[in-house]
Scaffold this motif. Structure first.
Motif, PDB file in Angstrom:
ATOM      1  N   ALA A 216       8.379  29.420  30.936  1.00 34.31           N
ATOM      2  CA  ALA A 216       9.877  28.639  30.778  1.00 34.31           C
ATOM      3  C   ALA A 216       9.957  27.673  32.108  1.00 34.31           C
ATOM      4  O   ALA A 216      10.333  26.719  32.024  1.00 34.31           O
TER       5      ALA A 216
ATOM      6  N   ASP B 236      17.638  21.423  26.416  1.00 34.74           N
ATOM      7  CA  ASP B 236      16.745  21.998  25.179  1.00 34.74           C
ATOM      8  C   ASP B 236      15.650  22.395  25.864  1.00 34.74           C
ATOM      9  O   ASP B 236      15.297  22.533  26.984  1.00 34.74           O
ATOM     10  N   GLN B 237      14.492  22.631  24.937  1.00 27.17           N
ATOM     11  CA  GLN B 237      13.210  23.587  25.275  1.00 27.17           C
ATOM     12  C   GLN B 237      12.267  22.614  26.217  1.00 27.17           C
ATOM     13  O   GLN B 237      11.435  23.304  26.638  1.00 27.17           O
TER      14      GLN B 237
ATOM     15  N   ALA C 258      16.652  31.179  27.942  1.00 21.76           N
ATOM     16  CA  ALA C 258      15.243  30.713  27.258  1.00 21.76           C
ATOM     17  C   ALA C 258      14.663  31.948  27.386  1.00 21.76           C
ATOM     18  O   ALA C 258      13.915  32.342  26.270  1.00 21.76           O
TER      19      ALA C 258
ATOM     20  N   ASN D  84      15.344  23.936  19.881  1.00 22.12           N
ATOM     21  CA  ASN D  84      16.139  24.800  20.310  1.00 22.12           C
ATOM     22  C   ASN D  84      16.898  24.532  21.414  1.00 22.12           C
ATOM     23  O   ASN D  84      16.430  23.712  22.402  1.00 22.12           O
TER      24      ASN D  84
ATOM     25  N   TYR E 214      19.544  25.935  24.869  1.00 29.06           N
ATOM     26  CA  TYR E 214      19.860  27.186  25.728  1.00 29.06           C
ATOM     27  C   TYR E 214      21.134  26.490  26.714  1.00 29.06           C
ATOM     28  O   TYR E 214      21.336  25.449  26.971  1.00 29.06           O
TER      29      TYR E 214
ATOM     30  N   MET F 262      10.371  23.900  31.382  1.00 28.03           N
ATOM     31  CA  MET F 262      11.379  23.118  31.536  1.00 28.03           C
ATOM     32  C   MET F 262      11.801  22.425  32.847  1.00 28.03           C
ATOM     33  O   MET F 262      12.876  21.860  32.782  1.00 28.03           O
TER      34      MET F 262
ATOM     35  N   ASP G 299      11.710  32.953  23.383  1.00 29.47           N
ATOM     36  CA  ASP G 299      11.019  31.610  22.888  1.00 29.47           C
ATOM     37  C   ASP G 299       9.932  31.471  23.744  1.00 29.47           C
ATOM     38  O   ASP G 299       9.204  30.337  23.458  1.00 29.47           O
ATOM     39  N   PHE G 300       9.849  31.963  24.950  1.00 29.94           N
ATOM     40  CA  PHE G 300       8.726  31.536  25.883  1.00 29.94           C
ATOM     41  C   PHE G 300       8.133  32.960  26.312  1.00 29.94           C
ATOM     42  O   PHE G 300       8.551  33.841  26.075  1.00 29.94           O
TER      43      PHE G 300
END
Length: 551
Positions: A506, A28-29, A494, A10, A12, A510, A499-500
């Motif tokens: 996150a 990316d994630q 994100a 994924n 962002y 990240m 997604d988190f």
């Protein structure tokens, strides 16, 4: 694209609008920057202390850099978009078109920049009210905040701007509106720059007492009556028009935005430090302070309960990290000051020539030159007779005195490259001493800080980083990804994508630690003495002002 262990990747997008450029990153994630692009933006300075920009120019740059970073990527894998920007004031008319903020009537120039000091008279009057909201900005409002700028517009451009304006946006909120069509504001911008309270909302009495009662009568529609925490999804995501502008699919999640310094803090302050043997390991996140250093510098410290620090902005609840109170110190000119000192020196042309010959930046060359002339001493000791007070653009923290000026003590008749190198070193040390002044002031009211987390353009300069470690006496943690501000913006996207589990989740996954720079404790005595001189400089300047005012 697929990861061996994690399945589909994924992505962002983080977009950062700084003072002089717009930057974008595809992240990316895991917090890795996959692609990066930047583009310069225009600044107008029509008269002293006036700095203006164009929202059309900025949005066009956002579109250009976004299209660059997504080249070759399946855009279906892009899950969210986050913006951060300087806390500049954007003015739009009833049709959401740019409205001039200048005496010339140039509507293209519809932004009063964060560093614009035209409203100095207005902020003096606002501070004279001693209103209770000023407790949350260190007791003294800065000219860089929005209320004095709004008052300046009303008093100087009432017919051409004030009465025709339908929206006053902080720049980060303008960007989320442009992407989604939703005029909701970020809690970060309104709390930090507009006096909004995360607990009580707007204080009607403040706006009335400073002469902006029309904003109250309008139920705050012009400055924001819908407020979202940073990272919250805004509206239905990208509108078809914005999606076409940016080259992205419509409906991608767009997050409520952050001020640029706060995005930098978000991008690194929550990173895991397990195994690095740092004093903040196994300590609360409140033991860390994020220092975001570029054109100016910001010092972001958080606490579990509200701490009122004289001359330091805040406490602001949930303005950066949800559930924590934020105090924000700052220096109005740091990278700008270093540039000013170097470029104004007689040896600057010689420096340019020699740096170009070696294919080096002027800063790399100066750092190397200092290593040559230091001989057997630590490089910092070269300034034993040279001292700088760095407030060439006033003091933001912790003295909160717009009238302070820069000082250099120890000048000689020399105009050599050696002399330029020493002045460059003394300026960097002065900025680090200013950081120490801010941190120590925060410590006196209850902050328990033991580690600096640093990002921004100046963090790429090893001399700047080492001087901060030595002078503040704490380790400096640099992010693995240098562009922590962009990581912070991507973390917002994100979070909006869901997604988190949370913004903190996150942040931890990240944001990643890179290099760690430790202080040279054997040099502590020297820097303690430099700090004593540093404080004497401002004491003498305040005495000079008192003498001249009584003349």
């Amino acid at each position: 694209m697929q990861s061996k262990n994690m399945g589909p990747v994924n992505y962002y997008i983080g977009i950062d609008v700084g003072t002089a450029s717009v930057r974008a990153a595809l992240v990316d994630q895991l917090g890795t920057v996959v692609a990066y692009a930047d583009q310069q933006i225009q600044i107008w300075a029509p008269q002293p202390d006036h700095y203006e920009q164009s929202s059309d120019d900025i949005w066009a740059a956002c579109c250009t850099v976004t299209k660059k970073v997504i080249q070759g990527i399946d855009t279906r894998q892009i899950r969210g978009l986050g913006f951060d920007a300087t806390c500049s004031l954007v003015v739009l008319d009833n049709n959401f078109h740019p409205l001039a903020v200048n005496l010339e009537g140039d509507c293209k120039r519809n932004i009063i920049m964060w560093m614009d000091h035209r409203a100095s008279d207005q902020v003096t009057r606002i501070n004279g009210t001693r209103h209770n909201v000023l407790r949350y900005v260190g007791g003294v409002m800065s000219v860089e905040m929005q209320p004095p700028k709004l008052l300046w517009l009303k008093e100087n451009l009432q017919e051409s701007c004030w009465e025709r304006a339908s929206c006053f946006f902080d720049l980060p909120d303008f960007l989320s509106w442009k992407a989604t069509g939703v005029t909701a504001r970020s809690l970060c911008t309104l709390v930090c720059k507009w006096t909004y309270s995360s607990e009580k909302g707007w204080d009607d009495s403040f706006w009335r007492v400073i002469g902006l009662e029309d904003l109250v009568a309008d139920k705050y529609t012009k400055i924001g009556n819908e407020v979202l925490p940073p990272g919250t999804p805004v509206g239905n995501g990208l509108t078809p028009e914005a999606a076409e502008d940016l080259g992205l699919p419509r409906g991608i999640a767009v997050a409520a935005s952050l001020i640029d310094a706060h995005a930098g803090g978000l991008g690194m302050i929550g990173a895991s430090v397990r195994g690095y043997n740092l004093p903040c390991e196994n300590q609360p996140i409140t033991s860390r302070i994020a220092v975001i250093c570029g054109t100016s510098s910001c010092h972001m410290g958080i606490s579990e309960s509200p701490l009122f620090v004289p001359g330091v902005w805040g406490p602001y609840y949930s303005a950066m990290v949800p559930g924590f109170w934020l105090n924000e110190g700052g220096q109005s000119a740091t990278g700008k000051l270093i540039e000013h000192i170097i470029q104004g020196h007689a040896a600057f042309p010689e420096l340019q020539t020699k740096a170009a010959t070696r294919a080096q930046s002027i800063y790399t060359y100066l750092n190397g030159h200092l290593d040559v002339i230091k001989k057997s001493l630590p490089v910092g000791f070269l300034t034993v007779d040279l001292h700088v007070w760095p407030d060439f653009h006033g003091n933001r923290s912790p003295l909160a005195d717009l009238t302070l000026k820069g000082m250099v003590v120890g000048l000689t008749l020399s105009q050599s490259l050696d002399d330029l190198a020493l002045l460059y070193l003394a300026t960097i040390q002065a900025i680090a001493l200013g950081t120490r002044h801010i941190v120590e002031t925060m410590q006196t009211v209850g902050h328990r800080i033991n580690t600096l987390f640093m990002c921004g353009g100046l963090s790429k300069n090893p001399l700047f980083v080492q001087m901060h470690a030595d002078i503040v006496g704490m380790p400096v943690v640099l992010a693995q990804e240098v562009e922590s501000v962009l990581i912070g913006a991507a973390i917002l996207g994100a979070c909006a994508s869901e997604d988190f589990a949370s913004l903190q989740d996150a942040m931890e996954k990240m944001g990643r630690v890179g290099e760690i720079v430790l202080p040279n404790h054997k040099d502590k005595r020297f820097y303690d003495k430099k700090y004593q001189v540093f404080l004497k400089l401002v004491e003498h300047q305040q005495q000079y002002k008192t003498i001249m005012q009584s003349a």
